[in-house]
Design an enzyme around this catalytic site. Structure first.
Site, PDB file in Angstrom:
ATOM      1  N   TYR A 111     -22.886  46.997-139.650  1.00 33.25           N
ATOM      2  CA  TYR A 111     -22.462  47.565-138.370  1.00 33.25           C
ATOM      3  C   TYR A 111     -20.970  47.329-138.135  1.00 33.25           C
ATOM      4  O   TYR A 111     -20.452  46.251-138.405  1.00 33.25           O
ATOM      5  CB  TYR A 111     -23.272  46.929-137.241  1.00 33.25           C
ATOM      6  CG  TYR A 111     -22.978  47.508-135.883  1.00 33.25           C
ATOM      7  CD1 TYR A 111     -23.600  48.670-135.461  1.00 33.25           C
ATOM      8  CD2 TYR A 111     -22.073  46.888-135.022  1.00 33.25           C
ATOM      9  CE1 TYR A 111     -23.341  49.212-134.216  1.00 33.25           C
ATOM     10  CE2 TYR A 111     -21.808  47.413-133.782  1.00 33.25           C
ATOM     11  CZ  TYR A 111     -22.443  48.577-133.371  1.00 33.25           C
ATOM     12  OH  TYR A 111     -22.172  49.100-132.121  1.00 33.25           O
ATOM     13  N   TRP A 113     -17.178  49.685-136.376  1.00 35.20           N
ATOM     14  CA  TRP A 113     -16.511  50.975-136.197  1.00 35.20           C
ATOM     15  C   TRP A 113     -15.577  51.303-137.352  1.00 35.20           C
ATOM     16  O   TRP A 113     -15.390  52.458-137.692  1.00 35.20           O
ATOM     17  CB  TRP A 113     -15.736  50.960-134.889  1.00 35.20           C
ATOM     18  CG  TRP A 113     -16.586  51.205-133.687  1.00 35.20           C
ATOM     19  CD1 TRP A 113     -17.833  50.700-133.452  1.00 35.20           C
ATOM     20  CD2 TRP A 113     -16.261  52.015-132.559  1.00 35.20           C
ATOM     21  NE1 TRP A 113     -18.302  51.139-132.238  1.00 35.20           N
ATOM     22  CE2 TRP A 113     -17.361  51.948-131.662  1.00 35.20           C
ATOM     23  CE3 TRP A 113     -15.160  52.777-132.208  1.00 35.20           C
ATOM     24  CZ2 TRP A 113     -17.368  52.622-130.433  1.00 35.20           C
ATOM     25  CZ3 TRP A 113     -15.168  53.433-130.976  1.00 35.20           C
ATOM     26  CH2 TRP A 113     -16.266  53.360-130.117  1.00 35.20           C
TER      27      TRP A 113
END
Length: 772
Positions: A111, A113
């Site tokens: 996980y 961005w």
């Protein structure tokens, strides 16, 4: 005239100024009316001492192999090695684990961005690599929207689809009369957008709404969560009590016959079941304003007055993502939809609901839902993903059972963690618990640009490039510019891009052809760009040829011919435009959820007392901590940059305190304090803030974890990482989202000698191995 050299980040597009082979500055994109200052952190950070320059292996791991001295992760030196040796180690470990234990023992949800570039998107690259090698344990949901993503398909629609349908600000300006924002519309959040934020207009639109006479109401413990150049009505609610507040609004609508019975009958399912709960027929407790007032610490008269105004005006109800990042976080989102349905304004211009305006930049943009290139990740043969926020549970309890979205599930036995493009020591809750969990896997591999806490707690660290050191394409749904992200400078040291790293690894595993499809980076960019034409055609968007796009540096996506209104078609004809719910309608009562039989999530929205909140008078920790998105960075990205470091207090993350709470502890602005509860402790710098509800303190997330005693569970975090304090608990059995905002703490002056900040220092090195 030469085209500008542009780069795209999650917080904006910038023109890159290069001098003598180094990035000198990032200048604002000409089309951005309010560019984010976060970009100013990048030039100095690219070549800072924090950069990972060479492959490195934890010493015990290099000496003894997988599983060696895992309790020393984060505490012992690394050994820098050659790329060949590092890649051989990684490939051998992937092969060992998948052959001996199976691919279900590899966790590569990874996980984070990472890059705004769509090809070098690290999470997509590691997923593609692992799928070519037989699959991996993935995650579902996000830390931002864990509860919402699971709940909403049951009651109205998929969260991603809702986000793409939000009514634009321009429609609100013309038609909305009352804008009620639970959790506000925080401008610090609206700086960012996954995949790119080329135009920052949220602040401008809020001012235009106020100028047009729209009444703005901020229901939040933080006054600064909704600000314009005109007065905003602030209702300082007690944290985690939005559901009770909304139930009282609904009760007022029903008892004063202000609800739209026709819309509820034609477009909704189960209202009568909810009505019985609301009126107290189920449990003997009417959810009236008098009931809610002591829970929320908002007067009953004020609640009733707001309900009346909402029914008398064209009203937009917006709920911030922060509301569902708390214990029972699905309830305020369910109630947001329910309230909007009761008002009967869903599908009308300027009315209805939003989930929500402000958490990111794109919501409310007058732009197409079109997004450009997407890297295919392939098929994952392992079909046992976990909810994203349950990582520590998974590592601590292999074989353990849990409930999720109506299904009994089993945690896998993870031997190898592969992380690429993220920082679990930022986004996960209760970092001391994570430290315990992090000792369980036999091997942890990470690709990183900088020596973050995640890198320091890995076994093998592979140096990765930044977006400015490779070619890519930036694009995001409801963003109006696609960006040609041309390489600006060479990477320092021996850093390689993720695609190059995985290409080498796949060659060792015999999967290179499947992974690369015999394309280099530019061939992939051209291929993915052309593949996006079909999606562009759906919106009548005519993409230029790739060469023209690349030469110009960007493509401006035209605006829609007519602004969208969320659920307009459904309102006009609910039979022809059925929702993707079991009934085809908005489900105020969900038979499916009720059938799950969960004690912590009924078949209708309800009030559940949070596990930690200010209503618990027996707690030894009397302050409610709100750990919000920072204004100076995205999550933890570039915390070591000039913008973030410039806002710290004596090098520590600020903690905002109401003057009364600070005075009660003898504190003044600039003091260093210890923030603590039974889960952990950290240092922070006091900033006095009158715009907080008394009893509430606020710290931004993203300060890099910096333990006083590296590797020691429970040690003091010197830097101010709020997640040493937050609660690691699923929101409910239904959604299993993050509950970070259900957190009580105490604050006291720090009396000891201030320890130095070492968060941005590289780890110690034990020397190079022969031939490295």
């Amino acid at each position: 005239m030469n085209a500008p050299l542009l780069t795209s980040t999650h917080w904006g597009v910038y023109e890159v100024e290069v001098e003598a082979g180094k990035v000198k500055a990032l200048k604002p994109f000409a089309h951005d009316p309010q560019p984010s200052p976060i970009g100013n952190s990048i030039p100095g950070a690219l070549t800072s001492p924090t950069r990972v320059l060479r492959p490195a292996v934890r010493k015990s791991y290099l000496d003894a192999g997988p599983g060696a001295a895992t309790h020393k992760r984060g505490a012992e030196p690394f050994v820098q090695v050659s790329w060949q040796r590092a890649l051989d180690l990684v490939a051998a470990e992937v092969e060992r684990v998948r052959k001996r234990f199976g691919n279900s023992s590899i966790f590569a949800g990874s996980y984070g961005w990472s890059s705004a570039g769509r090809f070098h998107h690290a999470q997509s690259q590691v997923h593609r690599f692992m799928n070519c090698a037989g699959g991996y344990v993935a995650h579902v949901g996000t830390y931002s929207l864990g509860a919402a993503r699971t709940l909403l398909p049951h009651i109205v629609a998929d969260m991603d689809q809702l986000r793409l349908q939000h009514t634009p600000w321009s429609v609100l300006e013309q038609h909305c009369k009352l804008f009620v924002a639970f959790g506000g519309v925080p401008l610090r959040n609206s700086q960012v957008n996954s995949g790119g934020a080329s135009q920052h207009e949220v602040g401008l639109w809020l001012r235009r709404l106020a100028a047009a006479g729209v009444k703005l109401v901020n229901v939040s413990p933080v006054r600064g969560d909704l600000v314009t150049n005109r007065a905003v009505e602030w209702i300082p609610i007690r944290p985690n009590t939005d559901a009770a507040f909304m139930l009282a609004l609904a009760h007022t609508l029903v008892t004063e016959n202000r609800h739209d019975a026709g819309f509820l009958a034609s477009h909704c399912a189960g209202f009568e079941r909810f009505r019985a709960y609301l009126l107290g027929d189920v449990d003997g407790v009417a959810k009236c304003a008098g009931w809610a007032a002591p829970i929320c610490e908002v007067s009953a008269d004020r609640i009733v007055d707001l309900a009346r105004r909402m029914s008398a005006n064209r009203t937009m109800i917006s709920a911030s993502w922060s509301l569902q990042r708390a214990d029972h976080g699905e309830q305020p989102f369910w109630l947001t939809v329910t309230l909007a349905a009761m008002l009967g304004q869903i599908g009308l211009p300027g009315g209805g609901f939003a989930l929500g305006y402000g958490p990111v930049n794109a919501e409310g943009a007058d732009a197409h839902a079109f997004s450009g290139p997407v890297l295919p990740q392939g098929n994952n043969a392992v079909k046992t993903p976990i909810p994203v926020a349950r990582i520590a549970d998974m590592l601590l309890d292999p074989g353990g059972t849990y409930d999720f979205d109506g299904k009994p599930c089993v945690y896998p036995d993870i031997r190898l963690v592969y992380w690429c493009g993220g920082n679990p020591f930022h986004h996960h809750q209760d970092l001391n618990r994570l430290l315990s969990a992090w000792r369980k896997p036999e091997t942890i591999v990470i690709h990183e640009q900088f020596w973050t806490a995640a890198a320091k707690h890995a076994d093998i660290v592979l140096p990765a490039t930044t977006s400015l050191e490779r070619d890519d394409i930036g694009s995001s749904g409801r963003d109006r510019f696609m960006i040609a992200m041309k390489k600006a400078v060479d990477a320092p040291g021996e850093a390689r891009d993720d695609y190059a790293i995985f290409s080498e690894l796949s060659a060792r595993l015999g999967t290179q052809r499947a992974y690369t499809e015999n394309r280099d980076t530019m061939q992939w960019l051209r291929y993915l760009y052309e593949a996006s034409r079909e999606r562009a055609d759906r919106y009548d968007i005519a993409l230029p040829g790739f060469d023209d796009f690349w030469a110009k540096g960007y493509f401006e996506v035209p605006r829609p011919d007519h602004p969208h209104v969320m659920f307009r078609e459904f309102r006009a004809d609910p039979l022809a435009h059925r929702l993707p719910t079991p009934s085809g309608k908005i489900e105020i009562f969900s038979e499916r959820i009720a059938a799950f039989g969960y004690a912590d999530c009924a078949g209708h929205p309800a009030w559940f007392e949070p596990v930690e909140w200010l209503g618990d008078k027996a707690s030894r920790h009397p302050l409610h901590l709100i750990s919000s998105q920072p204004a100076t960075k995205l999550h933890s990205q570039y915390d070591h940059g000039a913008v973030s470091r410039g806002r710290k207090i004596q090098g520590r993350e600020p903690i905002r305190m109401h003057p009364h709470d600070a005075a009660a502890r003898g504190l003044r602005g600039g003091d260093i304090v210890r923030v603590f509860n039974d889960r952990g402790q950290c240092l922070a710098g006091v900033r006095i803030e009158a715009g907080l509800k008394p009893g509430v303190v606020q710290m931004s997330t993203g300060a890099w974890y910096d333990p006083l005693v590296p590797g020691e569970i429970g040690t003091l975090d010197k830097h101010g990482n709020a997640n040493v304090l937050t609660l690691d608990k699923g929101t409910s059995k239904l959604t299993q989202g993050a509950s970070a905002h259900s957190c009580l703490v105490q604050v006291e002056r720090y009396e000891g000698e201030l320890p130095p900040i070492t968060a941005f220092d590289p780890p110690p090195f034990a020397g190079e191995t022969p031939g490295a």
